[in-house]
Design an enzyme around this catalytic site. Structure first.
Site, PDB file in Angstrom:
ATOM      1  CB  SER A 154      -0.911   0.039   1.228  1.00 50.63           C
ATOM      2  OG  SER A 154      -1.587   1.282   1.300  1.00 50.63           O
ATOM      3  CE1 TYR A 167      -3.602  -2.563   5.357  1.00 54.80           C
ATOM      4  CE2 TYR A 167      -3.257  -0.235   4.914  1.00 54.80           C
ATOM      5  CZ  TYR A 167      -3.554  -1.502   4.468  1.00 54.80           C
ATOM      6  OH  TYR A 167      -3.799  -1.715   3.137  1.00 54.80           O
TER       7      TYR A 167
END
Length: 720
Positions: A154, A167
């Protein structure tokens, strides 16, 4: 990179994890549409949804899809899915690690609110689970010889995302896992890459489409809008297919279906003023693939066979360099920080390389003769093919044309990957080549960092690579070249020494050594870094060098009388200053080593350092420091002198001084270096080959011998 409209993955077997979200569903459909057979996996409680997805994908065909329940944190569960793929479809070619968790039961939490349980859950799924899939699938992928692993990372791993630190950290770990796995699995033909999408408008993450998270995902100069699942499909399906084998170990940025190797453009600085130079727009994988393909196609044009045309073009190119030499030299000073006199010399050397090799372009290569049985043998030299030229920042024009000119003399096509710092001057030189008549597809520039160079070297269309750079950079190129047996020409780091024998002209030798130590402010592979004198002459040598170094003050390199300018960057200053500090602790710093700012300039200027009383095993002697630091060492006798001279892992250049020519030549033969100067230093010629031994490189360029590096020798036998 957009997936080609005719992407054909017929009979390729792909495992996709995390398929029940919008993104995973899009992957399954895209793979089956391209003809692949897909094993779609997700958690057991999502079996009904997974089976609906695979049934719909089969309707879109022509590939087939089955669903397998799988908990990627459980090794036995992963093993069952992999075995199912092999049992059902006969093999496993690709893995797309899409399964991930972005939040815990508590949703968005600040750093102070996160718990150990939050971290355990996210890291266990996003990192350990991914590793587990790679571990179990690796043997099956290796068995195909062209395994592909695509890990979904990401962009927030680069930009951060408030409230989701766990995350963000997990996705950064995915990037590290990708690089490690690529290095380890590459020997079996398996490539491993990550893709970093921005915020995707997926049903599972739609609640994040606001505030800080969206800002972080978009990021300044990164990805300007939320994405839809289809944006990812082209990039991931291409990476999972056989044609992507020239890229591995990369984390690629997905932007509207395209693949970029960097979030932002590269920003070089003027080493003197620290002002921003023109930003460097990095080449994409599309650019690399297109350039390599067109370069290979150009080898089938008339370029390799029109010897007189190539000679004329090289002469015309030299004429254009001469016509623009003043402005080119100014650009060199601005981009490298080298002195104006050195920049002028570089342009003259570049012109000389073109003119010398223009003559060689018409030289018939090869030989012929009769064999014992009356038949004829012809040995012909043919151009090796598309060649990658990776150039450094310190002498960007000369070191490009030193290698490129002999390559063009024999008829190769060229893909130039310049150092980001000197992309502008390199592009100017190449543009002049196009004006001289070199076709665009024969000479192309692909800007960017090491990832661009790696993709070029690994591309199946490229046949050879020539790099001038650090030993570490050369080793990386060697690893990439091994994948496709791309022929390497490596001129790498050096630790050049000057050995003054007792009967040598001490004052003349050391005067040259002092000047040779500051070429490009010591940032040059052939710069003199060590002086070895007889122990009885050590005191006299120290005085001569002390006096010489005391006159070597850094100054504005734009001045015509400047002797040395700044180091190229803050990182370079930090590195060299670290060695100066080591000299203060473990040796004796005779003079120099101070950071200064002549005329108030903000650049990273360093007074040249002279060091003695140094242990031969010290990093000061053994490392390629790449800065203005010279060690003064002593020896007992000739054998000790040779042992000390050869005591580093490098072997690019050396110098020996003696009034006895026989003694000097005998010594030169025993010095482990590609070039040895007798009673001189840094004398380079277009006529003479150059290159290193040991950790300083492989192969030779320049001169008639340098032509062989860019040719293949072919035996043609005639039965008569």
């Amino acid at each position: 990179m957009n997936a080609p409209a005719n992407l054909d993955l017929t009979n390729r077997v792909v495992l996709v994890t995390g398929v029940t979200g919008d993104i995973g569903t899009a992957y399954v459909r895209a793979f089956t549409t391209a003809g692949a057979n897909v094993v779609a996996a997700d958690l057991p409680h999502l079996t009904d949804a997974g089976e609906r997805i695979t049934a719909q994908a089969c309707e879109g065909g022509p590939g087939h899809a089955i669903f397998q329940p799988c908990d990627i944190t459980d090794e036995a569960s992963v093993e069952a899915v992999v075995q199912s793929a092999v049992k059902t479809f006969g093999a496993l070619h690709s893995v797309v690690n899409n399964a991930a968790i972005y939040r815990t039961l508590g949703g968005k939490r600040s750093l102070t609110e996160l718990t150990t349980a939050d971290w355990d859950l996210v890291l266990h799924v996003n990192v350990i689970g991914m590793w587990q899939v790679i571990k179990v699938a690796a043997p099956q992928l290796a068995a195909t010889g062209q395994g592909r692993i695509v890990n979904i990372a990401s962009v927030v791993a680069r930009n951060g995302a408030p409230g989701f630190a766990h995350y963000v950290a997990s996705k950064a770990a995915v990037e590290g896992l990708t690089r490690a796995a690529a290095r380890e699995l590459g020997v079996d033909g398996t490539t491993v890459n990550s893709v970093s999408p921005g915020l995707v408008d997926d049903g599972a993450t739609r609640d994040l489409n606001s505030g800080d998270y969206l800002k972080a995902a978009a990021g300044a100069r990164a990805i300007p809008r939320p994405m839809v699942p289809e944006d990812l499909v082209g990039a991931v399906t291409w990476l999972a297919g056989p044609s992507s084998g020239f890229v591995t170990g990369q984390t690629l940025i997905v932007d509207g279906g395209g693949l970029r190797m960097s979030l932002t453009n590269l920003q070089p600085l003027d080493p003197v003023t620290l002002e921003e130079l023109s930003p460097v727009v990095t080449a994409s994988l599309d650019d690399v693939d297109s350039a390599a393909t067109s370069s290979a196609a150009a080898m089938a044009s008339s370029w390799p066979t029109e010897h007189r045309r190539r000679a004329e073009v090289l002469h015309a190119w030299a004429d254009l360099l001469r016509a623009e030499s003043e402005s080119l030299a100014s650009d060199l000073v601005r981009e490298t920080g080298k002195t104006r006199s050195e920049a002028d010399a570089e342009i003259l050397g570049s012109i000389d390389s073109l003119r010398f090799n223009a003559g060689l372009a018409r030289l018939p290569l090869g030989s012929a003769g009769s064999l014992w049985d009356g038949s004829e043998a012809h040995l012909v030299r043919q151009p090796v093919g598309p060649t990658v030229f990776i150039t450094p920042w310190n002498w960007p024009a000369l070191l490009l044309l030193r290698d490129l000119a002999p390559g063009f003399a024999v008829g190769v096509t060229a893909l130039v990957k310049p150092a980001p710092q000197t992309t502008h001057i390199t592009s100017r030189v190449v543009a002049l080549g196009h004006r001289a008549g070199i076709p665009a597809e024969v000479l192309q520039v692909l800007p960017g960092g090491a990832d661009v160079g790696s993709a070029l070297v690994r591309h199946p269309a490229t046949a050879a690579v020539a790099i001038t750079g650090s030993t570490a950079a050369g080793q990386a190129v060697m690893r990439d070249a091994a994948e496709t047996m791309t022929r390497p020409l490596l001129e790498l780091g050096g630790k050049a020494s000057m050995l003054v024998l007792p009967d040598g002209d001490l004052e003349a030798a050391l005067t040259q050594a002092a000047r040779a130590a500051i070429v490009t402010s010591g940032q040059m592979c052939m710069a003199c870094t060590r002086v070895l004198v007889h122990q009885d002459q050590l005191a006299a040598a120290e005085k001569i060098l002390h006096d010489a170094f005391s006159r070597l003050a850094p100054s504005d390199p734009r001045r015509p009388d400047s002797l040395l300018g700044p180091l190229v960057s803050e990182a370079a200053m930090d590195k060299v200053s670290g060695y100066v500090d080591l000299a203060r602790r473990d040796a004796r710093l005779i003079v120099g080593g101070e950071q200064v700012h002549p005329d108030g300039l903000p650049g990273h200027f360093l007074v040249p350092a002279l060091v003695t009383d140094v242990d031969p095993n010290s990093p000061l002697v053994q490392d390629d420091i790449f800065g203005p630091l010279l060690t003064l060492e002593s020896y007992r006798d000739d054998e000790d002198a040779l042992a000390l001279s050869n005591a580093t892992p490098f072997g690019l250049a050396a110098s020996v001084w003696s009034r006895d020519l026989s003694r000097a030549i005998s010594t030169a033969r025993r010095l482990q270096a590609g070039t040895v100067w007798v009673n001189g230093y840094n004398r380079s010629y277009a006529e003479m080959p150059s290159g290193g031994v040991r950790m300083s490189g492989l192969g030779r360029t320049r001169g008639v011998d340098g032509l062989a590096q860019f040719t293949e020798l072919k035996h043609i036998h005639l039965s008569v």
